[in-house]
Design a protein around this motif. Structure first.
Motif, PDB file in Angstrom:
ATOM      1  N   LEU A  75      45.300  47.893  32.883  1.00  0.00           N
ATOM      2  CA  LEU A  75      44.819  46.574  32.478  1.00  0.00           C
ATOM      3  C   LEU A  75      45.969  45.786  31.864  1.00  0.00           C
ATOM      4  CD1 LEU A  75      41.339  47.485  30.964  1.00  0.00           C
ATOM      5  CD2 LEU A  75      42.030  47.176  33.356  1.00  0.00           C
ATOM      6  N   LYS A  76      46.138  44.544  32.306  1.00  0.00           N
ATOM      7  CA  LYS A  76      47.298  43.740  31.921  1.00  0.00           C
ATOM      8  C   LYS A  76      46.933  42.689  30.881  1.00  0.00           C
ATOM      9  CE  LYS A  76      49.553  44.214  36.440  1.00  0.00           C
ATOM     10  NZ  LYS A  76      48.567  45.154  36.998  1.00  0.00           N
ATOM     11  N   ALA A  77      47.907  42.374  30.045  1.00  0.00           N
ATOM     12  CA  ALA A  77      47.713  41.324  29.044  1.00  0.00           C
ATOM     13  C   ALA A  77      47.617  39.967  29.718  1.00  0.00           C
ATOM     14  CB  ALA A  77      48.873  41.347  28.050  1.00  0.00           C
ATOM     15  N   GLY A  78      46.901  39.046  29.087  1.00  0.00           N
ATOM     16  CA  GLY A  78      46.746  37.697  29.624  1.00  0.00           C
ATOM     17  C   GLY A  78      45.393  37.124  29.244  1.00  0.00           C
ATOM     18  N   GLU A  79      45.168  35.905  29.647  1.00  0.00           N
ATOM     19  CA  GLU A  79      43.881  35.251  29.414  1.00  0.00           C
ATOM     20  C   GLU A  79      43.170  35.134  30.761  1.00  0.00           C
ATOM     21  OE1 GLU A  79      42.011  31.345  27.171  1.00  0.00           O
ATOM     22  OE2 GLU A  79      44.017  31.241  28.019  1.00  0.00           O
ATOM     23  N   TYR A  80      41.920  35.573  30.808  1.00  0.00           N
ATOM     24  CA  TYR A  80      41.200  35.671  32.071  1.00  0.00           C
ATOM     25  C   TYR A  80      39.921  34.839  32.041  1.00  0.00           C
ATOM     26  CZ  TYR A  80      44.364  39.583  32.783  1.00  0.00           C
ATOM     27  OH  TYR A  80      45.485  40.350  32.915  1.00  0.00           O
ATOM     28  N   GLU A  81      39.611  34.252  33.184  1.00  0.00           N
ATOM     29  CA  GLU A  81      38.384  33.485  33.354  1.00  0.00           C
ATOM     30  C   GLU A  81      37.326  34.417  33.940  1.00  0.00           C
ATOM     31  OE1 GLU A  81      35.956  30.330  32.925  1.00  0.00           O
ATOM     32  OE2 GLU A  81      38.103  30.204  32.512  1.00  0.00           O
ATOM     33  N   ILE A  82      36.384  34.839  33.093  1.00  0.00           N
ATOM     34  CA  ILE A  82      35.342  35.768  33.528  1.00  0.00           C
ATOM     35  C   ILE A  82      34.138  34.968  33.997  1.00  0.00           C
ATOM     36  CG2 ILE A  82      33.774  37.609  32.783  1.00  0.00           C
ATOM     37  CD1 ILE A  82      35.948  38.532  30.883  1.00  0.00           C
ATOM     38  N   LYS A  83      33.728  35.220  35.214  1.00  0.00           N
ATOM     39  CA  LYS A  83      32.662  34.444  35.829  1.00  0.00           C
ATOM     40  C   LYS A  83      31.300  34.858  35.282  1.00  0.00           C
ATOM     41  CE  LYS A  83      35.203  33.775  40.170  1.00  0.00           C
ATOM     42  NZ  LYS A  83      35.185  33.991  41.636  1.00  0.00           N
ATOM     43  N   PRO A  84      30.301  33.971  35.402  1.00  0.00           N
ATOM     44  CA  PRO A  84      28.949  34.327  34.958  1.00  0.00           C
ATOM     45  C   PRO A  84      28.442  35.570  35.695  1.00  0.00           C
ATOM     46  CG  PRO A  84      29.111  31.958  35.335  1.00  0.00           C
ATOM     47  CD  PRO A  84      30.378  32.568  35.847  1.00  0.00           C
ATOM     48  N   ARG A  85      27.768  36.425  34.944  1.00  0.00           N
ATOM     49  CA  ARG A  85      27.155  37.651  35.474  1.00  0.00           C
ATOM     50  C   ARG A  85      28.167  38.617  36.091  1.00  0.00           C
ATOM     51  NH1 ARG A  85      22.574  37.741  32.712  1.00  0.00           N
ATOM     52  NH2 ARG A  85      21.257  35.909  33.082  1.00  0.00           N
ATOM     53  N   ALA A  86      29.403  38.520  35.684  1.00  0.00           N
ATOM     54  CA  ALA A  86      30.412  39.445  36.210  1.00  0.00           C
ATOM     55  C   ALA A  86      30.089  40.855  35.763  1.00  0.00           C
ATOM     56  CB  ALA A  86      31.806  39.046  35.733  1.00  0.00           C
ATOM     57  N   SER A  87      30.146  41.802  36.696  1.00  0.00           N
ATOM     58  CA  SER A  87      29.886  43.200  36.358  1.00  0.00           C
ATOM     59  C   SER A  87      31.096  43.793  35.642  1.00  0.00           C
ATOM     60  CB  SER A  87      29.597  43.994  37.625  1.00  0.00           C
ATOM     61  OG  SER A  87      30.770  44.103  38.428  1.00  0.00           O
TER      62      SER A  87
ATOM     63  N   ARG B  24      32.712  46.332  36.598  1.00  0.00           N
ATOM     64  CA  ARG B  24      33.732  46.615  37.605  1.00  0.00           C
ATOM     65  C   ARG B  24      34.492  45.340  37.975  1.00  0.00           C
ATOM     66  NH1 ARG B  24      33.231  50.245  43.114  1.00  0.00           N
ATOM     67  NH2 ARG B  24      35.407  49.961  43.773  1.00  0.00           N
ATOM     68  N   ASP B  25      33.797  44.213  38.079  1.00  0.00           N
ATOM     69  CA  ASP B  25      34.478  42.944  38.365  1.00  0.00           C
ATOM     70  C   ASP B  25      35.492  42.627  37.280  1.00  0.00           C
ATOM     71  OD1 ASP B  25      32.936  42.607  40.635  1.00  0.00           O
ATOM     72  OD2 ASP B  25      31.423  41.391  39.617  1.00  0.00           O
ATOM     73  N   ILE B  26      35.084  42.841  36.028  1.00  0.00           N
ATOM     74  CA  ILE B  26      35.982  42.550  34.899  1.00  0.00           C
ATOM     75  C   ILE B  26      37.172  43.495  34.922  1.00  0.00           C
ATOM     76  CG2 ILE B  26      36.155  42.534  32.385  1.00  0.00           C
ATOM     77  CD1 ILE B  26      33.219  41.655  32.310  1.00  0.00           C
ATOM     78  N   MET B  27      36.922  44.767  35.217  1.00  0.00           N
ATOM     79  CA  MET B  27      38.030  45.735  35.308  1.00  0.00           C
ATOM     80  C   MET B  27      39.033  45.310  36.370  1.00  0.00           C
ATOM     81  SD  MET B  27      37.904  49.727  36.526  1.00  0.00           S
ATOM     82  CE  MET B  27      37.577  49.198  38.225  1.00  0.00           C
ATOM     83  N   GLU B  28      38.547  44.926  37.544  1.00  0.00           N
ATOM     84  CA  GLU B  28      39.445  44.523  38.624  1.00  0.00           C
ATOM     85  C   GLU B  28      40.220  43.259  38.264  1.00  0.00           C
ATOM     86  OE1 GLU B  28      40.218  46.209  41.171  1.00  0.00           O
ATOM     87  OE2 GLU B  28      38.702  47.785  41.044  1.00  0.00           O
ATOM     88  N   LEU B  29      39.558  42.333  37.550  1.00  0.00           N
ATOM     89  CA  LEU B  29      40.234  41.098  37.144  1.00  0.00           C
ATOM     90  C   LEU B  29      41.352  41.396  36.165  1.00  0.00           C
ATOM     91  CD1 LEU B  29      40.369  37.995  37.112  1.00  0.00           C
ATOM     92  CD2 LEU B  29      38.673  38.022  35.275  1.00  0.00           C
ATOM     93  N   LEU B  30      41.080  42.228  35.160  1.00  0.00           N
ATOM     94  CA  LEU B  30      42.096  42.563  34.170  1.00  0.00           C
ATOM     95  C   LEU B  30      43.203  43.415  34.780  1.00  0.00           C
ATOM     96  CD1 LEU B  30      39.913  41.420  32.321  1.00  0.00           C
ATOM     97  CD2 LEU B  30      40.335  43.305  30.747  1.00  0.00           C
TER      98      LEU B  30
ATOM     99  N   LYS C 186      45.691  38.297  37.095  1.00  0.00           N
ATOM    100  CA  LYS C 186      45.544  36.885  37.464  1.00  0.00           C
ATOM    101  C   LYS C 186      44.935  36.111  36.298  1.00  0.00           C
ATOM    102  CE  LYS C 186      44.993  37.920  42.382  1.00  0.00           C
ATOM    103  NZ  LYS C 186      44.092  37.854  43.560  1.00  0.00           N
ATOM    104  N   SER C 187      45.748  35.851  35.321  1.00  0.00           N
ATOM    105  CA  SER C 187      45.263  35.196  34.113  1.00  0.00           C
ATOM    106  C   SER C 187      45.252  33.683  34.269  1.00  0.00           C
ATOM    107  CB  SER C 187      46.127  35.593  32.915  1.00  0.00           C
ATOM    108  OG  SER C 187      47.484  35.310  33.161  1.00  0.00           O
ATOM    109  N   VAL C 188      44.579  33.014  33.346  1.00  0.00           N
ATOM    110  CA  VAL C 188      44.478  31.556  33.352  1.00  0.00           C
ATOM    111  C   VAL C 188      45.866  30.957  33.117  1.00  0.00           C
ATOM    112  CG1 VAL C 188      43.450  29.556  32.206  1.00  0.00           C
ATOM    113  CG2 VAL C 188      42.113  31.653  32.509  1.00  0.00           C
ATOM    114  N   MET C 189      46.223  29.966  33.933  1.00  0.00           N
ATOM    115  CA  MET C 189      47.527  29.316  33.805  1.00  0.00           C
ATOM    116  C   MET C 189      47.365  27.933  33.189  1.00  0.00           C
ATOM    117  SD  MET C 189      49.564  31.615  34.977  1.00  0.00           S
ATOM    118  CE  MET C 189      51.098  30.699  35.098  1.00  0.00           C
ATOM    119  N   TYR C 190      48.287  27.588  32.292  1.00  0.00           N
ATOM    120  CA  TYR C 190      48.310  26.278  31.661  1.00  0.00           C
ATOM    121  C   TYR C 190      49.552  25.519  32.130  1.00  0.00           C
ATOM    122  CZ  TYR C 190      44.694  28.033  28.535  1.00  0.00           C
ATOM    123  OH  TYR C 190      43.516  28.541  28.041  1.00  0.00           O
ATOM    124  N   SER C 191      49.510  24.206  31.981  1.00  0.00           N
ATOM    125  CA  SER C 191      50.633  23.360  32.414  1.00  0.00           C
ATOM    126  C   SER C 191      51.173  22.566  31.234  1.00  0.00           C
ATOM    127  CB  SER C 191      50.188  22.386  33.515  1.00  0.00           C
ATOM    128  OG  SER C 191      49.785  23.089  34.666  1.00  0.00           O
TER     129      SER C 191
END
Length: 426
Positions: free
Chosen positions: A131-143, A145-151, A155-160
């Motif tokens: 699991l990698k450091a960063g800020e993540y956008e977790i979707k509604p009703r994410a399981s 396993r979905d959260i594990m795969e995201l982390l 693919k964290s949230v990018m700012y400009s």
């Protein structure tokens, strides 16, 4: 003669093998069922304590296996089923955060239903350290396993963060200081004027302000060196510092891409002839520095002759430092300017400029510009009068703006005004 084989005088009695005396039975004893064959006695081995204990252990293990199987099944179902969060949210994983802490935070935020299930599920999939450091956008009703795969994906949230062309270093640093997604303090030492790249940086939450500044400085140095190496021969510039300074003046004089190389040519031609640059933005920088001119503050005629190290109406040559951060287009324009004899330019009233090679031609251009300004002012006054307001209400009470008075270029001064009417500067 009695023929009974039993010899007991009873007719039809089944003979028995009992040769002993016959004992009479009562009626109740005769009706009582006879005892069956007794079971065999338990062997000595079956009565052993070791065997009893082993039977218990085997039974316990079987129960545990069944319980573990049930837990695994229901845990897996909970791990892959939709999560409890109806709206989703952003979730920040700080560097060096373990799975247990991540699971606990997710549960507290209501993004998962059970931290233990998440933790065990991550470990079961072999992602305990993935699991990698960063800020993540977790979707509604994410399981889970979905959260594990995201982390795991990172693919964290990018700012400009955008630093536009023409900002001073002070103005750019203020943008960096005000960006809430950045962390850390601002540097104690301010970078030199003109040393920050004009660019849009993409970053994740938690990036430091010092990192942003270091990147902008490094990118600008790389860009300036690259463009300087491709410059036209015989430019009247002593060094790369003068190159950046003139590019910053060009950057502030015009925002039109098709004019930059021609504006640069005017200033380079003036430098070659020993003429003062007479650029309005240098007046502003000399008066207000890196903070920039307030939007409601015009340039007055008296400002043109104020003695500052940057005012190119009163100093010869270039200012001591750049007056802003030039972008690539301005740097390219100075490095490879248009081939013209132009020595003057003035605003055309439509967002661009008109150029001239002689003072007489320039004075005509200034006169046309002033006539246009006067017409626009008269139209504005008539509109204000029609609306029942005083059209002069917003004008300064003292010292009229330079736009209402002739500048050097329109009075036939010895050098003329390269940048046009001072009142046009922004």
């Amino acid at each position: 003669m009695n023929t009974n084989p039993a010899g007991n005088g009873e007719v039809g009695q089944r003979p028995t093998n009992n040769t002993g005396p016959i004992v009479p039975k009562t009626a109740s004893e005769a009706l009582r069922p006879e005892a069956g064959t007794p079971p065999p006695k338990r062997s000595r081995a079956s009565r052993s304590q070791v065997v009893v204990f082993m039977n218990f252990v085997i039974s316990l293990v079987m129960l545990m296996v069944l319980a573990a199987g049930a837990a695994l099944y229901f845990g897996k179902q909970e791990f892959i089923e939709p999560g409890p969060s109806a709206n989703g949210d952003t979730f920040l994983v700080k560097p060096n955060t373990g799975v247990q802490d991540i699971a606990d935070q997710l549960e507290r935020r209501g993004l998962i239903s059970d931290a233990r299930v998440f933790r065990l599920g991550v470990r079961a999939f072999g992602n305990d350290s993935a699991l990698k450091a960063g800020e993540y956008e977790i979707k509604p009703r994410a399981s889970m396993r979905d959260i594990m795969e995201l982390l795991k994906s990172g693919k964290s949230v990018m700012y400009s963060l955008t630093i536009p062309e023409g900002l001073t270093v002070e103005q750019a640093l203020q943008r960096i200081a005000d960006e809430p997604a950045l962390s850390g303090d601002m540097p104690a030492t301010t970078p030199p004027e003109g040393s920050l790249a004009t660019d849009t940086l993409r970053f994740t939450r938690g990036a430091t302000r010092q990192q942003m500044i270091d990147k902008l400085v490094a990118d600008q140095k790389k860009l300036v060196d690259e463009v300087w190496q491709r410059r036209a021969p015989d430019l009247p510039l002593a060094n790369i510092e003068d190159f950046v300074t003139l590019a910053s003046i060009v950057e502030k004089e015009t925002g039109k891409g098709d004019e930059r190389s021609r504006v640069a040519a005017v200033f380079l031609n003036r430098l070659a002839k020993g003429m003062r640059l007479q650029s309005d933005p240098t007046i502003i920088y000399g008066l207000f520095g890196g903070k920039g001119k307030p939007a409601d503050r015009p340039i007055y005629q008296s400002d043109i002759q104020k003695q500052t190290p940057y005012n190119t109406y009163v100093i010869s040559g270039l200012p001591p430092t750049p007056i802003a951060n030039p972008g690539r287009a301005a740097l390219e324009a100075v490095a490879n300017p248009s081939k013209t004899d132009d020595l003057y330019f003035v605003a055309d009233g439509a967002g661009g400029h008109v150029f001239a090679a002689t003072l007489d031609e320039h004075n005509e251009n200034v006169a046309r510009y002033r006539a246009l300004q006067k017409k626009q002012a008269d139209d504005a006054a008539k509109a204000a009068a029609a609306a029942g307001t005083n059209g002069n209400a917003d004008k300064p009470a003292t010292d009229k703006p330079a736009a209402d008075k002739p500048a050097d270029g329109s009075t036939g001064g010895d050098n003329g005004d390269a940048g046009g009417d001072a009142g046009d500067a922004q």
